[in-house]
Design a protein around this motif. Structure first.
Motif, PDB file in Angstrom:
ATOM      1  N   HIS A   1     -21.932 -50.186  48.625  1.00  0.00           N
ATOM      2  CA  HIS A   1     -20.490 -50.734  47.367  1.00  0.00           C
ATOM      3  C   HIS A   1     -21.120 -51.891  47.174  1.00  0.00           C
ATOM      4  O   HIS A   1     -21.420 -52.753  48.070  1.00  0.00           O
ATOM      5  CB  HIS A   1     -19.492 -50.496  47.536  1.00  0.00           C
ATOM      6  CG  HIS A   1     -18.286 -49.215  47.170  1.00  0.00           C
ATOM      7  ND1 HIS A   1     -18.102 -48.262  45.807  1.00  0.00           N
ATOM      8  CD2 HIS A   1     -18.242 -48.351  48.181  1.00  0.00           C
ATOM      9  CE1 HIS A   1     -17.918 -47.351  47.022  1.00  0.00           C
ATOM     10  NE2 HIS A   1     -17.412 -47.343  47.640  1.00  0.00           N
TER      11      HIS A   1
ATOM     12  N   CYS B   1     -17.279 -53.371  41.587  1.00  0.00           N
ATOM     13  CA  CYS B   1     -18.325 -52.783  42.066  1.00  0.00           C
ATOM     14  C   CYS B   1     -19.994 -53.269  41.484  1.00  0.00           C
ATOM     15  O   CYS B   1     -19.632 -52.678  39.836  1.00  0.00           O
ATOM     16  CB  CYS B   1     -17.963 -51.816  42.602  1.00  0.00           C
ATOM     17  SG  CYS B   1     -18.892 -51.041  43.634  1.00  0.00           S
TER      18      CYS B   1
ATOM     19  N   GLU C   1     -22.689 -52.141  42.848  1.00  0.00           N
ATOM     20  CA  GLU C   1     -23.824 -50.959  43.589  1.00  0.00           C
ATOM     21  C   GLU C   1     -23.422 -49.379  43.601  1.00  0.00           C
ATOM     22  O   GLU C   1     -22.016 -49.381  43.176  1.00  0.00           O
ATOM     23  CB  GLU C   1     -23.647 -51.320  44.462  1.00  0.00           C
ATOM     24  CG  GLU C   1     -24.878 -50.562  45.230  1.00  0.00           C
ATOM     25  CD  GLU C   1     -26.174 -51.473  45.473  1.00  0.00           C
ATOM     26  OE1 GLU C   1     -26.715 -51.705  45.631  1.00  0.00           O
ATOM     27  OE2 GLU C   1     -26.955 -50.251  45.613  1.00  0.00           O
TER      28      GLU C   1
ATOM     29  N   CYS D   1     -21.624 -46.576  43.305  1.00  0.00           N
ATOM     30  CA  CYS D   1     -21.641 -46.048  44.521  1.00  0.00           C
ATOM     31  C   CYS D   1     -21.064 -44.338  43.813  1.00  0.00           C
ATOM     32  O   CYS D   1     -21.024 -44.096  44.374  1.00  0.00           O
ATOM     33  CB  CYS D   1     -20.171 -46.816  44.713  1.00  0.00           C
ATOM     34  SG  CYS D   1     -19.212 -47.399  43.659  1.00  0.00           S
TER      35      CYS D   1
ATOM     36  N   HIS E   1     -18.240 -45.404  39.274  1.00  0.00           N
ATOM     37  CA  HIS E   1     -18.538 -46.871  39.994  1.00  0.00           C
ATOM     38  C   HIS E   1     -18.593 -47.377  38.724  1.00  0.00           C
ATOM     39  O   HIS E   1     -17.444 -48.534  38.899  1.00  0.00           O
ATOM     40  CB  HIS E   1     -20.250 -46.733  39.792  1.00  0.00           C
ATOM     41  CG  HIS E   1     -21.021 -48.298  39.686  1.00  0.00           C
ATOM     42  ND1 HIS E   1     -20.813 -48.739  40.807  1.00  0.00           N
ATOM     43  CD2 HIS E   1     -21.583 -48.409  38.627  1.00  0.00           C
ATOM     44  CE1 HIS E   1     -21.097 -49.651  40.404  1.00  0.00           C
ATOM     45  NE2 HIS E   1     -22.202 -49.825  39.400  1.00  0.00           N
TER      46      HIS E   1
ATOM     47  N   MET F   1     -14.526 -49.530  38.988  1.00  0.00           N
ATOM     48  CA  MET F   1     -13.709 -49.505  40.173  1.00  0.00           C
ATOM     49  C   MET F   1     -13.784 -51.287  39.945  1.00  0.00           C
ATOM     50  O   MET F   1     -14.879 -52.223  40.843  1.00  0.00           O
ATOM     51  CB  MET F   1     -14.918 -49.628  41.237  1.00  0.00           C
ATOM     52  CG  MET F   1     -14.954 -49.943  42.918  1.00  0.00           C
ATOM     53  SD  MET F   1     -15.649 -48.530  44.090  1.00  0.00           S
ATOM     54  CE  MET F   1     -15.271 -49.782  45.451  1.00  0.00           C
TER      55      MET F   1
HETATM   56 CU   LIG Z   1     -18.319 -49.383  43.883  1.00  0.00          CU
END
Ligand SMILES: [Cu+2]
Ligand code: HEC
Length: 328
Positions: free
Chosen positions: A162, A197, A199, A201, A205, A208
Motif C-alpha cells: 500500500h 492509499c 498504491e 492494492c 483500493h 482505502m
Molecule cells: Cu491500499
C-alpha cells in the motif's frame, strides 16, 4: 499564493498545494519553484521559435537566401548564453531539491509522538503509543495529530503493498510487507484533511482512505485519553440488545470492543467507533443508517471487502447500529 490555486482545483483537503504540514510546505515551495524555472525556459523556447519561424517566413516572401553562415559569431554567442542559462536553471533546481530533502529529514532528530499504521486490504489499523504508560492504544481509519509537534509514523503492511499519503501534511511513502518504513508528520495548521492509499492494492483500493484531524495539543490529549478507555456501556435497552446480538454473532471474532467479549483482530477496532467521522475507510459518512447498511450488506457498498454480510432482521440491525453509534 499556493492556497487559492489548490482551492480552484476543488480539493483543498487532499492537496499537496494547500500545505498544512512542515514537510508538505517544503514540497509545495519546490513545486512552485520548478513551475517557475521550467515555465520561464519554456516561454524562452517559444519566443525564439516564433522569432525563427517569423524570420524564415519573411525571407520566403522576399525570396532571400538563408542568412545563417556556418561560422556565424552571433549564433555561437547565443548558443553559449543558452547553455549557461540551462546550467543555471538546473543548478537552482538541484540545490533547492537537495535543501527541501534535507529540511524534511530534520524532523527525524526531534522527539516525536509514536504511531504505528498498518495497511490492510482495504482499511488502516492505527496504534498510538501512550506517552504516559507506553502502552499501545488502537483505533482505525482516523488519524489525529497535535499541531506544531512531530508525529513519527512507522508503516507496516498486513498483506500487499500500500502507500500512505496525507498530501496536505507530508510526502507519500510505500507500505511494504516485511519492511518498516518511517515518515515524520509535522502539522502546522488545524483542520480536517484526507489521506489516501496511493498504491493500487486490489479492487477496493480507491476506498482505502482515512480522515486526518489536526488539532490543538489539548484537544488531541483529550481525544487520546478517551481512545485509551474501554468501551462505553450500552446507553439504553435497545443498545444493550444490540451488544447481546453482536456478542452472540461472529462480529467479535474479527473486531475488538475493549471491555466486551469481542477481541477479534481481523477487522478495525470498534471500541470508540462512533467518534470517527466516516465508516469503512472513508467510504460512508458516519450515520446510523449507513452503519446498518454496512453491517447487513458490506459487499454491496464495498464489493470484495474482507467483511462478510450478516443477515440480520431489521430490528436486530437497528439494535446493533444503536449500540455501535453509542461507542463514543
Ligand atoms: Cu491500499
Ligand atoms: C471475517 C471478519 C469480520 C466479521 C465476521 C465482521 N467484520 Fe466487520 N469488518 C471486517 C473488516 C475486514 C472490516 C474493514 C472493511 C473495509 O473497510 O474494507 C470491517 C469493518 C466493519 C465496520 C466499519 C469499521 C470502521 O472503522 O469504519 C463495522 C462498524 C463493522 N465491521 C461491524 C461489524 C459487525 C457489527 C459485525 C457482526 C455483525 C461484523 N463487523 C463482522 C471484518 C469482519
Amino acid at each position: 499564493m499556493a492556497i487559492p490555486l489548490a482551492g480552484l482545483a476543488g480539493c483543498g483537503v487532499q492537496s499537496p498545494l494547500a500545505p498544512a504540514g512542515e514537510q508538505a510546505r517544503g514540497i509545495a515551495s519546490l513545486f512552485w519553484l520548478m513551475i517557475g524555472v521550467c515555465g520561464l525556459m519554456y516561454l524562452l523556447v517559444l519566443v525564439f521559435l516564433s522569432l525563427g519561424l517569423w524570420r524564415s517566413w519573411r525571407r520566403g516572401r522576399q525570396n532571400a537566401e538563408p542568412a545563417v553562415m556556418p561560422a556565424d559569431r552571433g549564433l555561437n554567442r547565443t548558443l553559449l548564453v543558452w547553455v549557461v542559462l540551462v546550467v543555471i536553471g538546473l543548478t537552482v533546481l538541484i540545490t533547492a531539491s537537495f535543501l527541501v530533502d534535507r529540511g524534511i529529514g530534520q524532523a527525524r532528530a526531534r522527539k516525536a509522538l509514536e504511531v504505528r499504521v498498518t495497511g490492510h486490504q482495504w482499511w488502516w489499523r492505527i496504534q498510538y503509543r501512550d506517552p504516559g504508560t507506553g502502552a499501545w492504544i488502537e483505533t482505525a481509519n482516523e488519524l489525529h495529530l497535535p499541531v506544531g509537534q512531530t508525529t513519527r509514523v512507522t508503516l507496516a503492511s498486513a498483506d500487499v503493498v500500500h502507500s500512505f499519503w496525507v498530501p496536505n501534511v507530508a510526502q507519500k511513502l510505500d507500505v511494504v510487507p516485511g519492511l518498516r518504513n518511517v515518515v515524520d508528520l509535522t502539522p502546522i495548521r488545524i483542520g480536517w484533511f484526507r489521506g489516501q492509499c496511493a498504491e493500487f492494492c486490489g479492487v477496493q483500493h480507491a476506498h482505502m482512505a482515512f480522515d486526518v484531524k489536526i488539532e490543538s495539543k489539548a484537544a488531541f490529549d483529550r481525544w487520546l485519553g478517551n481512545q485509551a478507555k474501554p468501551a462505553a456501556p450500552a446507553g439504553d435497552e435497545t443498545a444493550a440488545r444490540g451488544l447481546r446480538i453482536l456478542s452472540a454473532g461472529s462480529c467479535g471474532s474479527c473486531h475488538t470492543i475493549r471491555g466486551t467479549t469481542a477481541v477479534g483482530k481481523a477487522g478495525p477496532d470498534l471500541t470508540h467507533f462512533a467518534t470517527r467521522r466516516s465508516i469503512a475507510a472513508g467510504t460512508l459518512p458516519m450515520s446510523r443508517g449507513a452503519v446498518q447498511g454496512w453491517i447487513v450488506q458490506p459487499q454491496a457498498i464495498k464489493p470484495g471487502t474482507m467483511m462478510p454480510p450478516t443477515p440480520l432482521a431489521p430490528a436486530d440491525a437497528d439494535a446493533v447500529s444503536r449500540y455501535l453509534t453509542g461507542l463514543q
